[in-house]
Design a protein around this motif. Structure first.
Motif, PDB file in Angstrom:
ATOM      1  N   MET A 292     -50.568  45.881 -37.269  1.00 53.21           N
ATOM      2  CA  MET A 292     -51.170  45.884 -35.945  1.00 53.21           C
ATOM      3  C   MET A 292     -50.454  44.908 -35.020  1.00 53.21           C
ATOM      4  N   ASP A 293     -49.892  43.839 -35.567  1.00 56.65           N
ATOM      5  CA  ASP A 293     -49.116  42.896 -34.752  1.00 56.65           C
ATOM      6  C   ASP A 293     -47.959  43.629 -34.077  1.00 56.65           C
ATOM      7  N   TRP A 294     -47.251  44.438 -34.857  1.00 60.14           N
ATOM      8  CA  TRP A 294     -46.118  45.211 -34.347  1.00 60.14           C
ATOM      9  C   TRP A 294     -46.581  46.201 -33.281  1.00 60.14           C
ATOM     10  N   VAL A 295     -47.681  46.893 -33.564  1.00 56.97           N
ATOM     11  CA  VAL A 295     -48.200  47.891 -32.626  1.00 56.97           C
ATOM     12  C   VAL A 295     -48.546  47.242 -31.295  1.00 56.97           C
ATOM     13  N   VAL A 296     -49.235  46.104 -31.330  1.00 59.14           N
ATOM     14  CA  VAL A 296     -49.624  45.419 -30.092  1.00 59.14           C
ATOM     15  C   VAL A 296     -48.395  44.980 -29.310  1.00 59.14           C
ATOM     16  N   GLU A 297     -47.457  44.350 -29.972  1.00 63.60           N
ATOM     17  CA  GLU A 297     -46.256  43.854 -29.292  1.00 63.60           C
ATOM     18  C   GLU A 297     -45.494  44.988 -28.616  1.00 63.60           C
ATOM     19  N   LYS A 298     -45.252  46.064 -29.351  1.00 65.73           N
ATOM     20  CA  LYS A 298     -44.455  47.165 -28.805  1.00 65.73           C
ATOM     21  C   LYS A 298     -45.230  47.978 -27.769  1.00 65.73           C
ATOM     22  N   ALA A 299     -46.550  48.044 -27.900  1.00 64.59           N
ATOM     23  CA  ALA A 299     -47.351  48.728 -26.880  1.00 64.59           C
ATOM     24  C   ALA A 299     -47.229  48.017 -25.536  1.00 64.59           C
ATOM     25  N   VAL A 300     -47.183  46.687 -25.563  1.00 63.30           N
ATOM     26  CA  VAL A 300     -46.956  45.932 -24.322  1.00 63.30           C
ATOM     27  C   VAL A 300     -45.604  46.306 -23.731  1.00 63.30           C
ATOM     28  N   GLU A 301     -44.555  46.283 -24.545  1.00 65.13           N
ATOM     29  CA  GLU A 301     -43.209  46.573 -24.059  1.00 65.13           C
ATOM     30  C   GLU A 301     -43.111  47.981 -23.482  1.00 65.13           C
ATOM     31  N   LEU A 302     -43.857  48.924 -24.055  1.00 67.27           N
ATOM     32  CA  LEU A 302     -43.793  50.319 -23.622  1.00 67.27           C
ATOM     33  C   LEU A 302     -44.724  50.616 -22.455  1.00 67.27           C
ATOM     34  N   GLY A 303     -45.512  49.619 -22.039  1.00 67.76           N
ATOM     35  CA  GLY A 303     -46.295  49.767 -20.813  1.00 67.76           C
ATOM     36  C   GLY A 303     -47.748  50.142 -20.969  1.00 67.76           C
ATOM     37  N   ALA A 304     -48.290  50.129 -22.191  1.00 65.24           N
ATOM     38  CA  ALA A 304     -49.704  50.466 -22.365  1.00 65.24           C
ATOM     39  C   ALA A 304     -50.577  49.491 -21.580  1.00 65.24           C
ATOM     40  N   ALA A 305     -51.654  50.000 -21.016  1.00 68.22           N
ATOM     41  CA  ALA A 305     -52.592  49.145 -20.296  1.00 68.22           C
ATOM     42  C   ALA A 305     -53.611  48.512 -21.234  1.00 68.22           C
ATOM     43  N   ARG A 306     -53.841  49.171 -22.378  1.00 71.33           N
ATOM     44  CA  ARG A 306     -54.915  48.722 -23.261  1.00 71.33           C
ATOM     45  C   ARG A 306     -54.651  49.220 -24.671  1.00 71.33           C
ATOM     46  N   VAL A 307     -55.016  48.422 -25.656  1.00 61.27           N
ATOM     47  CA  VAL A 307     -55.021  48.850 -27.050  1.00 61.27           C
ATOM     48  C   VAL A 307     -56.442  48.666 -27.578  1.00 61.27           C
ATOM     49  N   SER A 308     -56.989  49.739 -28.126  1.00 60.68           N
ATOM     50  CA  SER A 308     -58.339  49.707 -28.685  1.00 60.68           C
ATOM     51  C   SER A 308     -58.253  49.946 -30.191  1.00 60.68           C
ATOM     52  N   PRO A 309     -58.306  48.888 -31.005  1.00 58.76           N
ATOM     53  CA  PRO A 309     -58.268  49.082 -32.458  1.00 58.76           C
ATOM     54  C   PRO A 309     -59.561  49.748 -32.944  1.00 58.76           C
ATOM     55  N   ILE A 310     -59.405  50.672 -33.884  1.00 59.38           N
ATOM     56  CA  ILE A 310     -60.559  51.392 -34.428  1.00 59.38           C
ATOM     57  C   ILE A 310     -60.692  51.101 -35.917  1.00 59.38           C
ATOM     58  N   ALA A 311     -61.853  50.599 -36.304  1.00 66.79           N
ATOM     59  CA  ALA A 311     -62.153  50.421 -37.727  1.00 66.79           C
ATOM     60  C   ALA A 311     -62.564  51.788 -38.267  1.00 66.79           C
TER      61      ALA A 311
ATOM     62  N   GLU B 175     -45.325  47.883 -14.131  1.00 66.30           N
ATOM     63  CA  GLU B 175     -46.325  48.734 -14.765  1.00 66.30           C
ATOM     64  C   GLU B 175     -45.936  50.205 -14.684  1.00 66.30           C
ATOM     65  N   LEU B 176     -46.478  51.001 -15.609  1.00 70.84           N
ATOM     66  CA  LEU B 176     -46.299  52.446 -15.546  1.00 70.84           C
ATOM     67  C   LEU B 176     -47.049  53.010 -14.343  1.00 70.84           C
ATOM     68  N   ALA B 177     -46.628  54.184 -13.899  1.00 69.35           N
ATOM     69  CA  ALA B 177     -47.308  54.846 -12.781  1.00 69.35           C
ATOM     70  C   ALA B 177     -48.672  55.388 -13.193  1.00 69.35           C
ATOM     71  N   GLY B 178     -48.915  55.523 -14.475  1.00 70.88           N
ATOM     72  CA  GLY B 178     -50.209  55.946 -14.993  1.00 70.88           C
ATOM     73  C   GLY B 178     -50.720  54.946 -16.013  1.00 70.88           C
ATOM     74  N   ARG B 179     -51.975  55.098 -16.385  1.00 68.04           N
ATOM     75  CA  ARG B 179     -52.629  54.153 -17.298  1.00 68.04           C
ATOM     76  C   ARG B 179     -52.772  54.801 -18.675  1.00 68.04           C
ATOM     77  N   ILE B 180     -52.204  54.159 -19.697  1.00 70.17           N
ATOM     78  CA  ILE B 180     -52.281  54.685 -21.062  1.00 70.17           C
ATOM     79  C   ILE B 180     -53.016  53.691 -21.957  1.00 70.17           C
ATOM     80  N   THR B 181     -54.012  54.192 -22.674  1.00 66.33           N
ATOM     81  CA  THR B 181     -54.724  53.413 -23.681  1.00 66.33           C
ATOM     82  C   THR B 181     -54.341  53.944 -25.057  1.00 66.33           C
ATOM     83  N   LEU B 182     -53.906  53.056 -25.935  1.00 64.81           N
ATOM     84  CA  LEU B 182     -53.598  53.436 -27.316  1.00 64.81           C
ATOM     85  C   LEU B 182     -54.815  53.107 -28.177  1.00 64.81           C
ATOM     86  N   VAL B 183     -55.414  54.133 -28.744  1.00 59.25           N
ATOM     87  CA  VAL B 183     -56.590  53.985 -29.602  1.00 59.25           C
ATOM     88  C   VAL B 183     -56.088  54.090 -31.037  1.00 59.25           C
ATOM     89  N   GLN B 184     -55.919  52.939 -31.667  1.00 64.31           N
ATOM     90  CA  GLN B 184     -55.175  52.845 -32.929  1.00 64.31           C
ATOM     91  C   GLN B 184     -56.104  52.565 -34.100  1.00 64.31           C
TER      92      GLN B 184
END
Length: 243
Positions: free
Chosen positions: A91-110, A74-83
């Motif tokens: 969004m499939d690509w964003v979720v997959e790569k956000a995991v690889e880059l260490g994001a703790a959370r992805v919050s999709p926004i309509a 895990e990253l030393a800090g917590r990052i949430t991507l609000v997309q």
């Protein structure tokens, strides 16, 4: 060659023999064609992992667990991507790569300018799909904690949730840039990065974010696509913060 890694949604304990969930057993034995006696690694998303040895009884799969390995990635800090929800399957690509880059959370926004709008059974199906992508990406990249993928909501609803750390909105006309903003917050350990959909945030959404205390930041002289911007920000924040 490293042993295949699998997320196992079950209690795990060193020295025990467990029956593999049906979907996991099918993937390991039928898709990957692993055999009895082969080594695998299991994790349940609560941290750490267990080396294990496969056993097969007909169509059923079992695993003999070895000693617990507390390894984390895990990253030393917590990052949430609000997309802001992009079009198609971006969004499939964003979720997959956000995991690889260490994001703790992805919050999709309509967002107001999001072309993709989801509701009802279609919404539930898409969220479950994203969660499976996050699980698979975690297996591949070596993380032992699952990234959270929220159900889509409006920006106003997301802003109404309790704030977690610094909240930054990517905007080409912002007065300050990302690096300068982070230098002014050297002790920050949690960030939310807000990225609009293809058409950007609406004026109303920008004002809602401003009133909620979200800071707008620039990120370079070029305009990035929505599926690129959030991932680039994730990488930049990790590097600038030394995470």
């Amino acid at each position: 060659m490293s042993a295949p890694r699998f997320f196992c949604d079950a209690p795990l304990a060193a020295g025990t023999r467990i029956a593999l969930p049906e979907a996991l057993a099918h993937h390991a034995l039928r898709v990957l064609r692993l055999k009895a006696g082969e080594s695998v690694v299991l994790f349940n998303g609560l941290g750490g992992e267990y080396p294990a040895v496969l056993d097969v009884d007909g169509k059923a799969g079992f695993a003999q667990l070895g000693d617990f390995n507390p390894r984390e990635a895990e990253l030393a800090g917590r990052i949430t991507l609000v997309q802001g929800l992009p079009t198609g399957d971006k969004m499939d690509w964003v979720v997959e790569k956000a995991v690889e880059l260490g994001a703790a959370r992805v919050s999709p926004i309509a967002a107001q300018r999001s072309v993709l709008q989801l509701s009802g059974a279609r919404l539930d199906k898409r969220v479950a799909h994203w969660q499976r992508i996050a699980q698979s990406a975690g297996e591949q990249c070596g993380r032992n904690r699952l990234m959270t993928v929220d159900a889509p909501q409006s920006l106003a609803d997301w802003l109404a949730e309790p704030a977690e750390g610094l909240r930054l909105l990517c905007h080409p006309d912002a007065p300050g840039d990302l690096a300068d903003t982070l230098r002014a917050e050297p002790d920050v350990r949690a960030l939310s990065l807000l990225v609009g959909p293809e058409g950007g945030w609406s004026d109303k959404e920008l004002e809602q974010a401003r009133q909620a205390g979200v800071q707008a930041v620039r990120f370079g002289p070029r305009v990035l696509r929505t599926e690129t911007a959030g991932l680039a920000l994730l990488s930049a924040v990790s590097a600038l913060q030394g995470w």
